[in-house]
Design a protein around this motif. Structure first.
Motif, PDB file in Angstrom:
ATOM      1  N   ALA A 129     -18.793 -12.059   7.718  1.00 21.98           N
ATOM      2  CA  ALA A 129     -19.315 -12.240   9.082  1.00 21.98           C
ATOM      3  C   ALA A 129     -18.237 -11.696  10.033  1.00 21.98           C
ATOM      4  O   ALA A 129     -18.150 -10.491  10.248  1.00 21.98           O
ATOM      5  N   THR A 130     -17.359 -12.561  10.549  1.00 21.28           N
ATOM      6  CA  THR A 130     -16.289 -12.081  11.454  1.00 21.28           C
ATOM      7  C   THR A 130     -15.168 -11.379  10.692  1.00 21.28           C
ATOM      8  O   THR A 130     -14.303 -10.747  11.308  1.00 21.28           O
ATOM      9  N   GLY A 131     -15.129 -11.554   9.381  1.00 24.72           N
ATOM     10  CA  GLY A 131     -14.061 -10.948   8.578  1.00 24.72           C
ATOM     11  C   GLY A 131     -12.815 -11.818   8.482  1.00 24.72           C
ATOM     12  O   GLY A 131     -11.865 -11.459   7.780  1.00 24.72           O
ATOM     13  N   GLY A 132     -12.816 -12.978   9.138  1.00 23.99           N
ATOM     14  CA  GLY A 132     -11.630 -13.841   9.126  1.00 23.99           C
ATOM     15  C   GLY A 132     -11.246 -14.286   7.718  1.00 23.99           C
ATOM     16  O   GLY A 132     -10.064 -14.250   7.349  1.00 23.99           O
ATOM     17  N   SER A 133     -12.227 -14.691   6.924  1.00 30.37           N
ATOM     18  CA  SER A 133     -11.941 -15.194   5.564  1.00 30.37           C
ATOM     19  C   SER A 133     -11.392 -14.073   4.686  1.00 30.37           C
ATOM     20  O   SER A 133     -10.376 -14.249   3.998  1.00 30.37           O
ATOM     21  N   ALA A 134     -12.052 -12.928   4.698  1.00 33.37           N
ATOM     22  CA  ALA A 134     -11.636 -11.824   3.828  1.00 33.37           C
ATOM     23  C   ALA A 134     -10.255 -11.305   4.253  1.00 33.37           C
ATOM     24  O   ALA A 134      -9.400 -11.021   3.406  1.00 33.37           O
ATOM     25  N   ALA A 135     -10.025 -11.212   5.567  1.00 30.25           N
ATOM     26  CA  ALA A 135      -8.719 -10.731   6.038  1.00 30.25           C
ATOM     27  C   ALA A 135      -7.618 -11.707   5.624  1.00 30.25           C
ATOM     28  O   ALA A 135      -6.511 -11.288   5.248  1.00 30.25           O
ATOM     29  N   ALA A 136      -7.913 -13.006   5.659  1.00 31.04           N
ATOM     30  CA  ALA A 136      -6.919 -14.012   5.238  1.00 31.04           C
ATOM     31  C   ALA A 136      -6.608 -13.837   3.754  1.00 31.04           C
ATOM     32  O   ALA A 136      -5.441 -13.924   3.341  1.00 31.04           O
ATOM     33  N   ALA A 137      -7.626 -13.564   2.951  1.00 27.49           N
ATOM     34  CA  ALA A 137      -7.404 -13.329   1.518  1.00 27.49           C
ATOM     35  C   ALA A 137      -6.523 -12.088   1.335  1.00 27.49           C
ATOM     36  O   ALA A 137      -5.613 -12.080   0.499  1.00 27.49           O
ATOM     37  N   GLY A 138      -6.784 -11.053   2.129  1.00 33.28           N
ATOM     38  CA  GLY A 138      -5.965  -9.833   2.063  1.00 33.28           C
ATOM     39  C   GLY A 138      -4.510 -10.136   2.385  1.00 33.28           C
ATOM     40  O   GLY A 138      -3.597  -9.611   1.742  1.00 33.28           O
ATOM     41  N   GLN A 139      -4.297 -11.017   3.372  1.00 33.22           N
ATOM     42  CA  GLN A 139      -2.904 -11.392   3.726  1.00 33.22           C
ATOM     43  C   GLN A 139      -2.220 -12.114   2.571  1.00 33.22           C
ATOM     44  O   GLN A 139      -1.041 -11.906   2.299  1.00 33.22           O
ATOM     45  N   LEU A 140      -2.972 -12.990   1.888  1.00 30.73           N
ATOM     46  CA  LEU A 140      -2.389 -13.730   0.759  1.00 30.73           C
ATOM     47  C   LEU A 140      -2.029 -12.791  -0.385  1.00 30.73           C
ATOM     48  O   LEU A 140      -1.003 -12.957  -1.043  1.00 30.73           O
ATOM     49  N   ILE A 141      -2.890 -11.804  -0.623  1.00 35.58           N
ATOM     50  CA  ILE A 141      -2.611 -10.822  -1.687  1.00 35.58           C
ATOM     51  C   ILE A 141      -1.339 -10.049  -1.334  1.00 35.58           C
ATOM     52  O   ILE A 141      -0.455  -9.854  -2.172  1.00 35.58           O
ATOM     53  N   GLU A 142      -1.240  -9.653  -0.057  1.00 36.30           N
ATOM     54  CA  GLU A 142      -0.057  -8.907   0.391  1.00 36.30           C
ATOM     55  C   GLU A 142       1.214  -9.759   0.243  1.00 36.30           C
ATOM     56  O   GLU A 142       2.222  -9.295  -0.278  1.00 36.30           O
ATOM     57  N   LYS A 143       1.126 -11.040   0.702  1.00 32.75           N
ATOM     58  CA  LYS A 143       2.284 -11.952   0.585  1.00 32.75           C
ATOM     59  C   LYS A 143       2.710 -12.097  -0.872  1.00 32.75           C
ATOM     60  O   LYS A 143       3.869 -12.367  -1.163  1.00 32.75           O
ATOM     61  N   THR A 148      -4.602  -4.691  -2.087  1.00 40.10           N
ATOM     62  CA  THR A 148      -6.072  -4.803  -2.106  1.00 40.10           C
ATOM     63  C   THR A 148      -6.659  -3.402  -2.135  1.00 40.10           C
ATOM     64  O   THR A 148      -6.358  -2.580  -1.263  1.00 40.10           O
ATOM     65  N   ILE A 149      -7.498  -3.130  -3.143  1.00 33.09           N
ATOM     66  CA  ILE A 149      -8.081  -1.782  -3.246  1.00 33.09           C
ATOM     67  C   ILE A 149      -9.497  -1.732  -2.665  1.00 33.09           C
ATOM     68  O   ILE A 149      -9.965  -0.670  -2.296  1.00 33.09           O
ATOM     69  N   GLU A 150     -10.175  -2.865  -2.570  1.00 37.23           N
ATOM     70  CA  GLU A 150     -11.519  -2.879  -1.976  1.00 37.23           C
ATOM     71  C   GLU A 150     -11.956  -4.323  -1.731  1.00 37.23           C
ATOM     72  O   GLU A 150     -11.487  -5.249  -2.413  1.00 37.23           O
ATOM     73  N   TYR A 151     -12.859  -4.479  -0.758  1.00 37.78           N
ATOM     74  CA  TYR A 151     -13.526  -5.765  -0.508  1.00 37.78           C
ATOM     75  C   TYR A 151     -15.013  -5.556  -0.793  1.00 37.78           C
ATOM     76  O   TYR A 151     -15.607  -4.605  -0.255  1.00 37.78           O
ATOM     77  N   ILE A 152     -15.608  -6.443  -1.580  1.00 36.44           N
ATOM     78  CA  ILE A 152     -17.041  -6.307  -1.892  1.00 36.44           C
ATOM     79  C   ILE A 152     -17.777  -7.595  -1.513  1.00 36.44           C
ATOM     80  O   ILE A 152     -17.315  -8.704  -1.825  1.00 36.44           O
ATOM     81  N   PHE A 153     -18.915  -7.413  -0.847  1.00 37.46           N
ATOM     82  CA  PHE A 153     -19.744  -8.539  -0.408  1.00 37.46           C
ATOM     83  C   PHE A 153     -21.205  -8.244  -0.766  1.00 37.46           C
ATOM     84  O   PHE A 153     -21.608  -7.076  -0.782  1.00 37.46           O
ATOM     85  N   ASN A 167      -7.925  -4.360   5.500  1.00 39.21           N
ATOM     86  CA  ASN A 167      -6.912  -3.330   5.250  1.00 39.21           C
ATOM     87  C   ASN A 167      -7.258  -2.435   4.054  1.00 39.21           C
ATOM     88  O   ASN A 167      -6.387  -1.810   3.477  1.00 39.21           O
ATOM     89  N   ALA A 168      -8.545  -2.444   3.650  1.00 39.65           N
ATOM     90  CA  ALA A 168      -8.984  -1.598   2.528  1.00 39.65           C
ATOM     91  C   ALA A 168     -10.486  -1.352   2.713  1.00 39.65           C
ATOM     92  O   ALA A 168     -11.143  -2.043   3.502  1.00 39.65           O
ATOM     93  N   PRO A 169     -11.063  -0.378   1.998  1.00 42.76           N
ATOM     94  CA  PRO A 169     -12.493  -0.108   2.140  1.00 42.76           C
ATOM     95  C   PRO A 169     -13.350  -1.342   1.808  1.00 42.76           C
ATOM     96  O   PRO A 169     -12.937  -2.207   1.040  1.00 42.76           O
ATOM     97  N   CYS A 170     -14.525  -1.348   2.407  1.00 43.71           N
ATOM     98  CA  CYS A 170     -15.415  -2.508   2.303  1.00 43.71           C
ATOM     99  C   CYS A 170     -16.787  -2.016   1.842  1.00 43.71           C
ATOM    100  O   CYS A 170     -17.291  -1.020   2.367  1.00 43.71           O
ATOM    101  N   TYR A 171     -17.387  -2.709   0.866  1.00 42.12           N
ATOM    102  CA  TYR A 171     -18.725  -2.339   0.390  1.00 42.12           C
ATOM    103  C   TYR A 171     -19.615  -3.571   0.446  1.00 42.12           C
ATOM    104  O   TYR A 171     -19.229  -4.645  -0.023  1.00 42.12           O
ATOM    105  N   SER A 172     -20.811  -3.422   1.042  1.00 40.96           N
ATOM    106  CA  SER A 172     -21.783  -4.519   0.998  1.00 40.96           C
ATOM    107  C   SER A 172     -23.133  -3.952   0.588  1.00 40.96           C
ATOM    108  O   SER A 172     -23.502  -2.854   1.012  1.00 40.96           O
ATOM    109  N   LEU A 173     -23.856  -4.703  -0.241  1.00 35.45           N
ATOM    110  CA  LEU A 173     -25.170  -4.227  -0.702  1.00 35.45           C
ATOM    111  C   LEU A 173     -26.186  -4.289   0.437  1.00 35.45           C
ATOM    112  O   LEU A 173     -27.016  -3.403   0.594  1.00 35.45           O
ATOM    113  N   ILE A 174     -26.129  -5.387   1.198  1.00 32.23           N
ATOM    114  CA  ILE A 174     -27.158  -5.666   2.205  1.00 32.23           C
ATOM    115  C   ILE A 174     -26.511  -5.780   3.571  1.00 32.23           C
ATOM    116  O   ILE A 174     -25.538  -6.535   3.727  1.00 32.23           O
TER     117      ILE A 174
END
Ligand SMILES: O=P(O)(O)OC[C@H]1O[C@H](OP(=O)(O)OP(=O)(O)O)[C@H](O)[C@@H]1O
Ligand SMILES: Nc1ncnc2[nH]cnc12
Length: 178
Positions: A129-143, A148-153, A167-174
């Motif tokens: 949605a806003t990307g807050g959750s996924a971006a936070a996960a990206g920060q944890l991976i970086e820490k 992160t090579i891709e985000y998929i939803f 901070n990486a490409p994003c793919y969503s089916l719908i």
């Protein structure tokens, strides 16, 4: 009907849940239907195999609905699965980050040592949605020293522009309309 049109037709649409003004998109009808669930998992696995000639080292799933998809995808790819959990749920030492999401604030954590230095991580969740959750996960991976090579939803809400936080490409089916 295409695979994606079929999956989209099954989504539950719930106006004013969990708060007034939010239209909640429910993936559970897909999981209740074994053909639909198989179609979904196969679509995502094929996408990963086609997009990444070198498969990811780790599938990172986000609490809670990312846990329904991530382990199954990791098992098909024969890669490891690492959970990002809501605050206070993971034992041992953790990295944590506070973030804003579409309907509130939250904390995400990852276990220290679960992502090796330089590990190529692919983040999976049901919806951006806003990307807050996924971006936070990206920060944890970086820490943790991972990349992160891709985000998929399954679903994205493009009108909230969540992808711009990643901070990486994003793919969503719908792609849901506003
Ligand atoms: O892009 P955002 O605005 O951050 O919103 C997306 C996040 O919100 C939902 O999770 P939620 O925190 O509601 O947790 P749940 O999976 O436990 O229901 C969804 O599963 C995503 O993780
Ligand atoms: N509109 C929405 N539907 C389902 N899950 C969500 N998470 C954040 N926004 C959501």
């Amino acid at each position: 009907m295409s695979d994606v049109e079929y999956l989209k037709s099954l989504l539950g649409v719930h106006p004013d849940f969990p708060k007034k003004g939010i239209t909640f998109l429910d993936i559970f009808p897909i999981l209740q239907n074994p053909i639909a669930f198989e179609t979904l998992i196969t679509h995502i696995v094929h996408h990963i195999l086609i997009t990444h000639p070198t498969p990811p080292d780790i599938i990172v799933g986000l609490d809670a609905r990312g846990f329904l998809l991530g382990p199954m995808i990791a098992s098909r790819l024969k890669t490891s699965f690492v959970p990002v959990r809501k605050g206070g749920k993971l034992p041992g030492e953790t990295e944590n980050v506070t973030y804003d999401k579409e309907y509130g604030k939250d904390i995400f954590e990852i276990q220290k040592g679960s992502v090796g230095k330089g590990s190529r991580c692919l983040v999976i969740d049901d919806l951006i949605a806003t990307g807050g959750s996924a971006a936070a996960a990206g920060q944890l991976i970086e820490k943790s020293g991972g990349v992160t090579i891709e985000y998929i939803f399954i679903i994205s809400l493009p009108f909230l522009k969540g992808e711009e936080k990643l901070n990486a490409p994003c793919y969503s089916l719908i792609q849901a309309e506003d």
